[in-house]
Scaffold this motif. Structure first.
Motif, PDB file in Angstrom:
ATOM      1  N   LYS A  15       0.867  -1.172   0.000  1.00  0.00           N
ATOM      2  CA  LYS A  15       0.000   0.000   0.000  1.00  0.00           C
ATOM      3  C   LYS A  15       0.909   1.229   0.000  1.00  0.00           C
ATOM      4  CE  LYS A  15      -3.494   2.126   2.960  1.00  0.00           C
ATOM      5  NZ  LYS A  15      -4.190   1.969   4.240  1.00  0.00           N
ATOM      6  N   TRP A  16       0.646   2.199  -0.879  1.00  0.00           N
ATOM      7  CA  TRP A  16       1.503   3.374  -1.018  1.00  0.00           C
ATOM      8  C   TRP A  16       1.235   4.347   0.126  1.00  0.00           C
ATOM      9  CZ3 TRP A  16       5.198   3.936  -4.803  1.00  0.00           C
ATOM     10  CH2 TRP A  16       5.872   5.149  -4.806  1.00  0.00           C
ATOM     11  N   GLU A  17       2.040   4.231   1.174  1.00  0.00           N
ATOM     12  CA  GLU A  17       1.973   5.159   2.295  1.00  0.00           C
ATOM     13  C   GLU A  17       3.329   5.163   2.978  1.00  0.00           C
ATOM     14  OE1 GLU A  17      -1.210   3.787   4.796  1.00  0.00           O
ATOM     15  OE2 GLU A  17      -0.115   2.049   5.469  1.00  0.00           O
ATOM     16  N   ASP A  18       3.606   6.237   3.693  1.00  0.00           N
ATOM     17  CA  ASP A  18       4.931   6.408   4.286  1.00  0.00           C
ATOM     18  C   ASP A  18       5.355   5.240   5.165  1.00  0.00           C
ATOM     19  OD1 ASP A  18       5.437   8.792   3.023  1.00  0.00           O
ATOM     20  OD2 ASP A  18       4.710  10.020   4.683  1.00  0.00           O
ATOM     21  N   ARG A  19       4.456   4.749   5.984  1.00  0.00           N
ATOM     22  CA  ARG A  19       4.841   3.702   6.940  1.00  0.00           C
ATOM     23  C   ARG A  19       5.231   2.384   6.274  1.00  0.00           C
ATOM     24  NH1 ARG A  19       1.337  -0.111   8.928  1.00  0.00           N
ATOM     25  NH2 ARG A  19      -0.690  -0.171   7.921  1.00  0.00           N
ATOM     26  N   LYS A  20       4.930   2.232   4.992  1.00  0.00           N
ATOM     27  CA  LYS A  20       5.316   1.016   4.269  1.00  0.00           C
ATOM     28  C   LYS A  20       6.753   1.080   3.761  1.00  0.00           C
ATOM     29  CE  LYS A  20       1.422  -1.156   4.644  1.00  0.00           C
ATOM     30  NZ  LYS A  20       1.267  -2.464   5.243  1.00  0.00           N
ATOM     31  N   GLY A  21       7.381   2.244   3.882  1.00  0.00           N
ATOM     32  CA  GLY A  21       8.807   2.357   3.594  1.00  0.00           C
ATOM     33  C   GLY A  21       9.177   2.460   2.124  1.00  0.00           C
ATOM     34  N   TRP A  22       8.300   3.037   1.301  1.00  0.00           N
ATOM     35  CA  TRP A  22       8.620   3.115  -0.124  1.00  0.00           C
ATOM     36  C   TRP A  22       9.866   3.955  -0.379  1.00  0.00           C
ATOM     37  CZ3 TRP A  22       8.558   7.797  -2.610  1.00  0.00           C
ATOM     38  CH2 TRP A  22       7.821   8.830  -2.037  1.00  0.00           C
ATOM     39  N   ARG A  23      10.104   4.966   0.440  1.00  0.00           N
ATOM     40  CA  ARG A  23      11.311   5.782   0.267  1.00  0.00           C
ATOM     41  C   ARG A  23      12.568   4.969   0.575  1.00  0.00           C
ATOM     42  NH1 ARG A  23       7.499   9.420   2.288  1.00  0.00           N
ATOM     43  NH2 ARG A  23       7.299  11.335   1.078  1.00  0.00           N
ATOM     44  N   VAL A  24      12.504   4.158   1.608  1.00  0.00           N
ATOM     45  CA  VAL A  24      13.638   3.296   1.973  1.00  0.00           C
ATOM     46  C   VAL A  24      13.912   2.297   0.850  1.00  0.00           C
ATOM     47  CG1 VAL A  24      14.464   1.568   3.623  1.00  0.00           C
ATOM     48  CG2 VAL A  24      13.194   3.565   4.437  1.00  0.00           C
ATOM     49  N   LEU A  25      12.852   1.690   0.331  1.00  0.00           N
ATOM     50  CA  LEU A  25      12.981   0.737  -0.770  1.00  0.00           C
ATOM     51  C   LEU A  25      13.638   1.390  -1.976  1.00  0.00           C
ATOM     52  CD1 LEU A  25      12.318  -1.983  -2.207  1.00  0.00           C
ATOM     53  CD2 LEU A  25      10.108  -0.958  -2.796  1.00  0.00           C
TER      54      LEU A  25
END
Length: 87
Positions: free
Chosen positions: A4-14
């Motif tokens: 799910k595209w949200e900050d807590r899912k860590g997309w920036r880290v990925l």
């Protein structure tokens, strides 16, 4: 990657980890399957904005050495999901 595209899912880290490790000369790609839950669906713009605002990646963006990142359309049938994990 499926999330799910949200900050807590860590997309920036990925993205920072993947884009920092590989170049367009590597035989790799990051495919993201996500949906816009309570957010806009301009994922390509969000990724480009993140890259341009991340100092460790911004120089590589201008030199066009980043590896392939593709956001897949939502609605992929469940029977096709195993293909996302097959390498």
């Amino acid at each position: 990657s499926v999330f799910k595209w949200e900050d807590r899912k860590g997309w920036r880290v990925l993205l920072e980890a993947f884009l920092g490790e590989f170049t367009n000369e590597d035989s790799v790609g990051l495919y993201i399957l996500t949906n816009a839950y309570h957010t806009s669906d301009d994922f390509d713009d969000k990724i480009a904005s993140f890259v341009s605002q991340t100092p460790s990646l911004a120089d590589r963006l201008s030199s066009k050495t980043l590896p392939r990142v593709q956001v897949l359309p939502s609605g992929i049938p469940t029977r096709h999901m195993p293909c996302l994990y097959h390498s």
